[in-house]
Design a protein around this motif. Sequence first.
Motif, PDB file in Angstrom:
ATOM      1  N   THR A 226       0.803  -1.224   0.000  1.00 11.87           N
ATOM      2  CA  THR A 226       0.000   0.000   0.000  1.00 11.87           C
ATOM      3  C   THR A 226       0.838   1.278   0.000  1.00 11.87           C
ATOM      4  OG1 THR A 226      -0.191  -0.211   2.422  1.00 11.87           O
ATOM      5  CG2 THR A 226      -2.000  -1.062   1.099  1.00 11.87           C
ATOM      6  N   THR A 227       2.139   1.176  -0.309  1.00 11.84           N
ATOM      7  CA  THR A 227       2.971   2.380  -0.341  1.00 11.84           C
ATOM      8  C   THR A 227       2.541   3.341  -1.442  1.00 11.84           C
ATOM      9  OG1 THR A 227       4.560   1.027  -1.587  1.00 11.84           O
ATOM     10  CG2 THR A 227       5.063   1.472   0.727  1.00 11.84           C
ATOM     11  N   LEU A 228       1.749   2.862  -2.404  1.00  6.95           N
ATOM     12  CA  LEU A 228       1.210   3.749  -3.433  1.00  6.95           C
ATOM     13  C   LEU A 228       0.460   4.922  -2.798  1.00  6.95           C
ATOM     14  CD1 LEU A 228       0.528   4.371  -6.420  1.00  6.95           C
ATOM     15  CD2 LEU A 228      -1.461   2.884  -6.175  1.00  6.95           C
ATOM     16  N   LEU A 229      -0.150   4.676  -1.646  1.00  3.49           N
ATOM     17  CA  LEU A 229      -0.898   5.736  -0.973  1.00  3.49           C
ATOM     18  C   LEU A 229       0.020   6.874  -0.528  1.00  3.49           C
ATOM     19  CD1 LEU A 229      -3.287   3.604   1.275  1.00  3.49           C
ATOM     20  CD2 LEU A 229      -3.762   4.595  -0.962  1.00  3.49           C
ATOM     21  N   LEU A 230       1.271   6.579  -0.241  1.00  2.00           N
ATOM     22  CA  LEU A 230       2.196   7.591   0.268  1.00  2.00           C
ATOM     23  C   LEU A 230       2.499   8.674  -0.750  1.00  2.00           C
ATOM     24  CD1 LEU A 230       4.765   5.309   2.134  1.00  2.00           C
ATOM     25  CD2 LEU A 230       3.058   6.803   3.178  1.00  2.00           C
ATOM     26  N   VAL A 231       2.390   8.361  -2.031  1.00  2.00           N
ATOM     27  CA  VAL A 231       2.700   9.362  -3.055  1.00  2.00           C
ATOM     28  C   VAL A 231       1.468  10.167  -3.444  1.00  2.00           C
ATOM     29  CG1 VAL A 231       4.547   7.888  -3.945  1.00  2.00           C
ATOM     30  CG2 VAL A 231       2.287   7.808  -5.020  1.00  2.00           C
ATOM     31  N   SER A 232       0.339   9.909  -2.784  1.00  2.00           N
ATOM     32  CA  SER A 232      -0.899  10.616  -3.081  1.00  2.00           C
ATOM     33  C   SER A 232      -0.966  11.934  -2.314  1.00  2.00           C
ATOM     34  CB  SER A 232      -2.113   9.757  -2.709  1.00  2.00           C
ATOM     35  OG  SER A 232      -2.095   8.520  -3.385  1.00  2.00           O
ATOM     36  N   SER A 233      -1.542  12.930  -2.937  1.00  2.00           N
ATOM     37  CA  SER A 233      -1.767  14.209  -2.266  1.00  2.00           C
ATOM     38  C   SER A 233      -2.990  14.092  -1.368  1.00  2.00           C
ATOM     39  CB  SER A 233      -1.991  15.316  -3.297  1.00  2.00           C
ATOM     40  OG  SER A 233      -2.524  16.472  -2.693  1.00  2.00           O
ATOM     41  N   VAL A 234      -2.838  14.470  -0.106  1.00  2.00           N
ATOM     42  CA  VAL A 234      -3.970  14.397   0.823  1.00  2.00           C
ATOM     43  C   VAL A 234      -5.107  15.290   0.339  1.00  2.00           C
ATOM     44  CG1 VAL A 234      -4.737  14.914   3.166  1.00  2.00           C
ATOM     45  CG2 VAL A 234      -2.531  13.804   2.789  1.00  2.00           C
ATOM     46  N   GLU A 235      -4.784  16.519  -0.052  1.00  2.00           N
ATOM     47  CA  GLU A 235      -5.818  17.476  -0.436  1.00  2.00           C
ATOM     48  C   GLU A 235      -6.432  17.160  -1.796  1.00  2.00           C
ATOM     49  OE1 GLU A 235      -2.755  18.264   0.462  1.00  2.00           O
ATOM     50  OE2 GLU A 235      -3.066  19.090   2.478  1.00  2.00           O
ATOM     51  N   VAL A 236      -5.604  16.764  -2.753  1.00  2.00           N
ATOM     52  CA  VAL A 236      -6.074  16.602  -4.134  1.00  2.00           C
ATOM     53  C   VAL A 236      -6.594  15.197  -4.413  1.00  2.00           C
ATOM     54  CG1 VAL A 236      -5.388  16.720  -6.568  1.00  2.00           C
ATOM     55  CG2 VAL A 236      -4.503  18.393  -4.942  1.00  2.00           C
ATOM     56  N   THR A 237      -5.991  14.192  -3.805  1.00  2.00           N
ATOM     57  CA  THR A 237      -6.316  12.801  -4.145  1.00  2.00           C
ATOM     58  C   THR A 237      -7.138  12.089  -3.081  1.00  2.00           C
ATOM     59  OG1 THR A 237      -4.253  12.660  -5.406  1.00  2.00           O
ATOM     60  CG2 THR A 237      -5.334  10.587  -4.847  1.00  2.00           C
ATOM     61  N   ILE A 238      -6.723  12.182  -1.833  1.00  2.00           N
ATOM     62  CA  ILE A 238      -7.367  11.385  -0.783  1.00  2.00           C
ATOM     63  C   ILE A 238      -8.663  12.002  -0.277  1.00  2.00           C
ATOM     64  CG2 ILE A 238      -7.074  10.452   1.542  1.00  2.00           C
ATOM     65  CD1 ILE A 238      -4.128  10.090   0.961  1.00  2.00           C
ATOM     66  N   MET A 239      -8.648  13.286   0.085  1.00  2.00           N
ATOM     67  CA  MET A 239      -9.823  13.912   0.680  1.00  2.00           C
ATOM     68  C   MET A 239     -11.063  13.886  -0.219  1.00  2.00           C
ATOM     69  SD  MET A 239      -9.468  14.532   3.790  1.00  2.00           S
ATOM     70  CE  MET A 239     -11.098  15.292   3.865  1.00  2.00           C
ATOM     71  N   PRO A 240     -10.937  14.090  -1.546  1.00  2.00           N
ATOM     72  CA  PRO A 240     -12.141  14.010  -2.384  1.00  2.00           C
ATOM     73  C   PRO A 240     -12.865  12.671  -2.290  1.00  2.00           C
ATOM     74  CG  PRO A 240     -10.394  15.093  -3.584  1.00  2.00           C
ATOM     75  CD  PRO A 240      -9.770  14.566  -2.312  1.00  2.00           C
ATOM     76  N   LYS A 241     -12.108  11.575  -2.124  1.00  2.00           N
ATOM     77  CA  LYS A 241     -12.747  10.261  -1.972  1.00  2.00           C
ATOM     78  C   LYS A 241     -13.495  10.181  -0.645  1.00  2.00           C
ATOM     79  CE  LYS A 241      -9.636   9.006  -5.263  1.00  2.00           C
ATOM     80  NZ  LYS A 241      -8.631   9.887  -5.870  1.00  2.00           N
ATOM     81  N   LEU A 242     -12.852  10.654   0.414  1.00  2.00           N
ATOM     82  CA  LEU A 242     -13.495  10.624   1.725  1.00  2.00           C
ATOM     83  C   LEU A 242     -14.729  11.505   1.737  1.00  2.00           C
ATOM     84  CD1 LEU A 242     -10.335  10.888   4.044  1.00  2.00           C
ATOM     85  CD2 LEU A 242     -11.427   8.831   3.132  1.00  2.00           C
ATOM     86  N   ASP A 243     -14.621  12.691   1.150  1.00  2.00           N
ATOM     87  CA  ASP A 243     -15.759  13.614   1.118  1.00  2.00           C
ATOM     88  C   ASP A 243     -16.923  13.028   0.339  1.00  2.00           C
ATOM     89  OD1 ASP A 243     -14.367  15.470   2.607  1.00  2.00           O
ATOM     90  OD2 ASP A 243     -13.676  16.618   0.864  1.00  2.00           O
ATOM     91  N   TYR A 244     -16.630  12.371  -0.780  1.00  2.00           N
ATOM     92  CA  TYR A 244     -17.709  11.789  -1.580  1.00  2.00           C
ATOM     93  C   TYR A 244     -18.432  10.684  -0.812  1.00  2.00           C
ATOM     94  CZ  TYR A 244     -20.220   9.114  -5.060  1.00  2.00           C
ATOM     95  OH  TYR A 244     -21.206   8.433  -5.732  1.00  2.00           O
TER      96      TYR A 244
END
Length: 297
Positions: free
Chosen positions: A174-192
């Motif tokens: 799951t290290t792929l997650l480490l290169v993700s932007s929290v604001e641009v990549t991760i948060m939109p999924k959580l918000d949706y």
Amino acid sequence: MLTLQTQTFFPLILNPSKTLIPKFKTLNYSQSPGQIPIPTSNSGLRFHDKLLYLKTLNVNPQKALQQNPNFRSTPLESLKLVENCLLSMGIERGAFGRIFDMHPQLLSCDPYFDLYPVFGFLLNEVKIPFVDIRKAVVRCPRLLVCDVDEKLRPTLRFLRNLGFVRMNAVSCQTTLLLVSSVEVTIMPKLDYLMSLGFEYDEVARMVVRSPALLTYSVANNLMPKIEYFLSVMNGDLGELKRFPQFFSFSLEGKIKRRHRLLAERGLTMPLSEMLKISDGEFNNRLIEMKLRLLSRR
């Protein structure tokens, strides 16, 4: 066994310090920035040897020079330092072609400033075992071009607050997650997902159970599947909490096809059973369920 060159860098992994300069300090050996040395017979031969060396690494020289012009003035010895660094971390030479093809800036990087801090972070902070470093890098070469302080460490902190700790800690898978932007990549999924009615804690548990959720496109993956699940399958959101892996299956190739086969026969099946089993087992289940249904009439 480490070479003398790579051994000089190894203390940084065991006791990593802060990155001393911005990422990818190019080793530029020309007299001025962007200047290409005047060709001579010796320099031409050295350049030719460097191109041949790239081919032994299964790297396209033309593409490498086009995407990383600095490589033209980088000595072959510098590239061999990069190679030794990767080899010392267990990354096989056969993987170099893909890694350098995806990130040709690595060809002219300084291992001391650019690579060993990343390896030290993975070993000492993410706690990935040394034997799994190869898997992490081969799975996600982008790790090698990310700044530890600006990208990797803040994302790791966010993921741990989300629940990626202890048994669910970030791993080589799951290290792929480490290169993700929290604001641009991760948060939109959580918000949706929260916009559907899930609580934050529920969403956190879903993504920890199915980390790939944080890598899917909202518009191209999550939304179409949610719409089909709710409007056509008349699904219950509670079932998605129990089986968030639903989003990892192909909508056209598996979800719609299997739901249609069930609906045509007036049958239902738990979401996890419907999707996790093989095609052969699914067809056998359909026959068994249909026979049971007929025997009750």
